[in-house]
Motif scaffolding. Sequence first.
Motif, PDB file in Angstrom:
ATOM      1  N   UNK A  63       0.832  -1.208   0.000  1.00 37.33           N
ATOM      2  CA  UNK A  63       0.000   0.000   0.000  1.00 37.33           C
ATOM      3  C   UNK A  63       0.863   1.254   0.000  1.00 37.33           C
ATOM      4  N   UNK A  64       1.895   1.294   0.879  1.00 39.60           N
ATOM      5  CA  UNK A  64       2.764   2.473   0.970  1.00 39.60           C
ATOM      6  C   UNK A  64       3.529   2.690  -0.336  1.00 39.60           C
ATOM      7  N   UNK A  69       5.402   5.914  -3.231  1.00 37.72           N
ATOM      8  CA  UNK A  69       6.394   5.822  -4.301  1.00 37.72           C
ATOM      9  C   UNK A  69       5.733   6.054  -5.656  1.00 37.72           C
ATOM     10  N   UNK A  70       4.586   5.411  -5.852  1.00 40.43           N
ATOM     11  CA  UNK A  70       3.887   5.621  -7.123  1.00 40.43           C
ATOM     12  C   UNK A  70       3.450   7.059  -7.301  1.00 40.43           C
ATOM     13  N   UNK A 124      14.814  -4.481   7.098  1.00 36.19           N
ATOM     14  CA  UNK A 124      16.012  -3.922   6.455  1.00 36.19           C
ATOM     15  C   UNK A 124      15.679  -3.421   5.052  1.00 36.19           C
ATOM     16  N   UNK A 125      14.880  -4.204   4.332  1.00 37.34           N
ATOM     17  CA  UNK A 125      14.495  -3.782   2.981  1.00 37.34           C
ATOM     18  C   UNK A 125      13.686  -2.494   3.027  1.00 37.34           C
ATOM     19  N   UNK A 126      12.796  -2.364   4.007  1.00 37.66           N
ATOM     20  CA  UNK A 126      12.009  -1.139   4.120  1.00 37.66           C
ATOM     21  C   UNK A 126      12.892   0.050   4.493  1.00 37.66           C
ATOM     22  N   UNK A 127      13.904  -0.171   5.314  1.00 35.64           N
ATOM     23  CA  UNK A 127      14.844   0.912   5.625  1.00 35.64           C
ATOM     24  C   UNK A 127      15.589   1.354   4.364  1.00 35.64           C
TER      25      UNK A 127
END
Length: 592
Positions: A63-64, A69-70, A124-127
Amino acid sequence: MKETGERGADEEERRALPHGGPGRRDPAAKAPPSARRAVRLDPADPNAPLGARLQGLLLFRVIVVTLIFGGTLAITLSGKRDFASFTPSALAVFIGAAYGATALASVSLLRRGPTRANAWAQLVFDLVLTSGLVYLSGGAGSIFSVLFGVVVLEAAVTLGAGPARATAAVGLIAYLGIGYLLAAGHLPFPPDQDPRVYFLGAEELGFALLSNATALMLVAALSGYLATRLARAGGQLRLAEASAEALAQINADIVASLTAGVVSVDARGQITRANPAAEGMLGAHEASLRGRPLTAHLPLTLDPAGESRGEGEGRRADGSVFPFGYSTMPLRGQQGEALVLFQDLTEVRALRAQADRAERHAVLGRLASGLAHEIRNPLGSISGSVQLVRESRALDAEDQHLLGVVLDEVDRLNQLVSTMLDVGRSSAPQRTSTDLAQLARDLIAVARQDPTLSRVTFELDAPSSAEAHVDPGQVRQLVWNLLKNAAQASPPEARVSLRVVDGGEHVRVEVGDAGPGIPHDERGRLFEMFWSKRAHGIGIGLALVRQIVDAHGGTIEVDDSPLGGALFRVHLPVRASERATPPFPPDVRDEA
């Protein structure tokens, strides 16, 4: 891997549970062992906490990324930038990487189950995603720096307070590092963006760094506190649910283990629940009983205001009836509903009737013994005197005949007295291994030679052998009495049958005759002492038969014979039965 996931899924909740602080009690201390074990859920279970939280994390990321980003990509492209330029291309790469990483994490979650390593990888990927977006949108002055706080919240919800603080520290380092590297020129600006966006005055840069760092630490502290409270509340709730489930299971096991039937009835008098004992006594499963009127099986009146007790005649699903005793009471907490406890009294009434019969036989046994002693003494004198008179040569033939009649009647009375004495001094069976088939053959041979029984024809149906642990003398008396009764009840030239069947646990002995039979309303009194329908019968022979059967723990019943008369069916256990009943109390045997 499953063990690792289990430790990770609930480690924070177990640490968050209260452990005996002042004024605080641990719920696990009062929960049953089964309830305490139930708190440690299997992480492979899709309902396990870590698995559910990881699923929520992946959905939230989609969703974020889609919205922020979109949206950023759309705004960037609307500023007449080419999609091939650096910022749109980087945003597109981040969006594709986010979707790809989410898909791979979902597959791993389905195949390997939820693990802490998987959760850390997502954080970590979200960071990295947040750091990339901050870099592309202004560095230290980016409005998207708040997403570092969002990642901290994700860590708190997914893994707990400790990982949330660690995530906040890493996010703060990433944010400060981006700001420092851009300001120091060690990190180049996006080539398609205005560099002035990234240049902040010393005061502005310090305020941005300080405010974002403070906000990030506050988010970490608050989210950690809330995660701890949530874990504690969740652990207590799960313990309470497990305890309630265990208690409900215990209650269900207790009700299911009761030998008495238990049914609950609603306000309309319809059955709502029934335990296994009730199903067995009513001959139907709970599903078929539910919704049926209670009175269709147990005709009783419910007292909605209080308790009631009584007895009645119940009806099974197949239509057969049985005596039952019951007690009813209102079902607390359920308006208008009642609880009915009932018990099949068939065996109780049989034991009660057996006790009454034994008591009656005891009293009559004393009377029979006393009368027999009083009668036998003068009979001996009469018999001796008649014998002396009969030897006189002065008597003519008619007198000799009359004296012979007197001696015959004396012998008949003497046999009656002997039977009365047998009833009175009946003793416990002296059991030994006995072939009842051979015993039957011997008795048939004797009966065929007995002139008093020659008016009928005896038939025998017996196997080569039928062993049983019985008293041979008493069983011989039992079968002989039945054969004599059958012969006396049958018309001349009729048949009397004796059948022996080896049934494994029991040996069945059947004696049938061609007489008038026995009406159903008289069969209940047939074995009572001194009750007889024959003109010259005194009602002792069948009483003695019943006494011998009871002493051996067997059963006797009366039915219609294929020969047209009555059929007496005796079941004798092959081995000594615990149901065997002593014939009379010791004082009766002593008096006899």
